[in-house]
Scaffold this active site. Structure first.
Site, mmCIF file in Angstrom:
data_model
loop_
_atom_site.group_PDB
_atom_site.id
_atom_site.type_symbol
_atom_site.label_atom_id
_atom_site.label_comp_id
_atom_site.label_asym_id
_atom_site.label_seq_id
_atom_site.Cartn_x
_atom_site.Cartn_y
_atom_site.Cartn_z
ATOM 1 N N GLY A 13 0.882 -1.357 0.374
ATOM 2 C CA GLY A 13 0.038 -0.097 0.096
ATOM 3 C C GLY A 13 1.250 1.384 0.059
ATOM 4 C CG MET A 15 5.593 6.510 2.371
ATOM 5 S SD MET A 15 5.972 7.529 2.396
ATOM 6 C CE MET A 15 6.759 8.232 3.807
ATOM 7 C CB SER A 17 -1.483 2.536 3.928
ATOM 8 O OG SER A 17 -0.909 1.613 3.529
ATOM 9 C CG ASP A 86 9.124 -1.621 8.164
ATOM 10 O OD1 ASP A 86 8.289 -2.192 6.530
ATOM 11 O OD2 ASP A 86 9.842 -1.262 8.315
ATOM 12 C CD GLU A 87 10.514 1.661 4.426
ATOM 13 O OE1 GLU A 87 10.042 1.675 3.709
ATOM 14 O OE2 GLU A 87 9.854 2.422 5.811
ATOM 15 C CB CYS A 143 -7.517 11.097 0.155
ATOM 16 S SG CYS A 143 -6.671 12.412 -1.150
ATOM 17 C CB CYS A 146 -11.434 14.706 -0.787
ATOM 18 S SG CYS A 146 -10.544 12.832 -0.936
ATOM 19 C CB CYS A 175 -8.321 9.423 -3.254
ATOM 20 S SG CYS A 175 -8.500 10.649 -3.697
ATOM 21 C CB CYS A 178 -6.561 14.180 -4.412
ATOM 22 S SG CYS A 178 -8.572 14.953 -4.027
#
Ligand code: ADP
Ligand code: ZN
Length: 207
Positions: A13, A15, A17, A86-87, A143, A146, A175, A178
């Site tokens: 996903g 950043m 999230s 991770d990463e 987002c 929005c 999102c 945007c």
């Protein structure tokens, strides 16, 4: 799954999230189950701490630092049952093979990483990992424009480098509607002004 069978779980996903939170949650549960756990993170990601995975909400878990995917195999204790990474976008080369080897040898491999880059393009090695994984979890952020579910990582600083290590102020979740691939032109202009250096204004002309 019965013990002795390995598998690969991918958490992906944008950043913010909750990928690191979810990785830490799964690894903590493995520790509670008294499994042997090893956690790895790439050396380049030293934003917060050299020896910990740290989420944006400040959850922390001790980790070993690796220079590349092959380094994971060198540092592997072969009694380990659960491997967290991770990463992975910093370890693209060879990580799929390493994850496969670990899973083939009976380990539970959990990897949390960005599935798309700042242009919205598939971000190596997650696409290939999704193909070989037993389990895939796609996380969404909120987002910042929005409030809708966000699948994109919006870069707010002016550079075309694929990887720019940074956190709040350099990136935000957006999102589909945007998100603007790369840096919106208006933001480039704002960055050129001295008073806008700390935090770019993200309002578009006419909005
Ligand atoms: P990731 O690893 O995906 O970058 P983290 O697990 O490090 O995400 O951080 C997730 C946490 O970030 C959330 O629980 C929340 O506290 C915080 N957060 C900050 N900005 C946002 C956002 N736009 N959407 C969702 N969570 C956010
Ligand atoms: Zn939006």
């Amino acid at each position: 799954m019965s013990s002795g069978v390995g598998w690969i779980e991918v958490i992906c996903g944008p950043m913010f999230s909750g990928k690191s939170e979810e990785l830490i949650r799964r690894l903590r549960r493995a520790q509670i189950a008294r499994k042997r756990v090893q956690v790895f993170k790439p050396v380049i990601d030293d934003r917060y701490s050299k020896a910990e995975i740290v989420s944006h909400s400040d959850l922390r878990l001790n980790a070993e630092v690796v220079t590349d995917a092959a380094d994971i195999l060198k540092k592997m204790d072969w009694r380990t049952q659960v491997v967290g990474i991770d990463e992975p976008n910093f370890l693209a080369d060879g990580l799929v093979n390493v994850a496969q080897q670990l899973a083939d040898s009976g380990k539970q491999v959990i990897i949390a990483g960005l599935d798309t880059d700042y242009m919205g393009r598939p971000f190596s090695p997650i696409p290939d990992l999704l193909c070989v994984a037993e389990s895939i979890t796609k996380m969404l952020a909120i987002c910042m424009r929005c409030g809708n579910p966000a699948k994109h990582t919006q870069r707010l600083v002016e550079t075309e480098d694929l990887i720019v290590v940074g956190a709040a102020g350099m990136y935000e979740a957006r999102c589909r509607r945007c998100f603007e691939a790369g840096l919106p032109k208006q933001e480039v202009l704002e960055f050129a002004r001295p008073q806008a250096q700390s935090r770019p204004r993200v309002a578009k002309a006419g909005s």
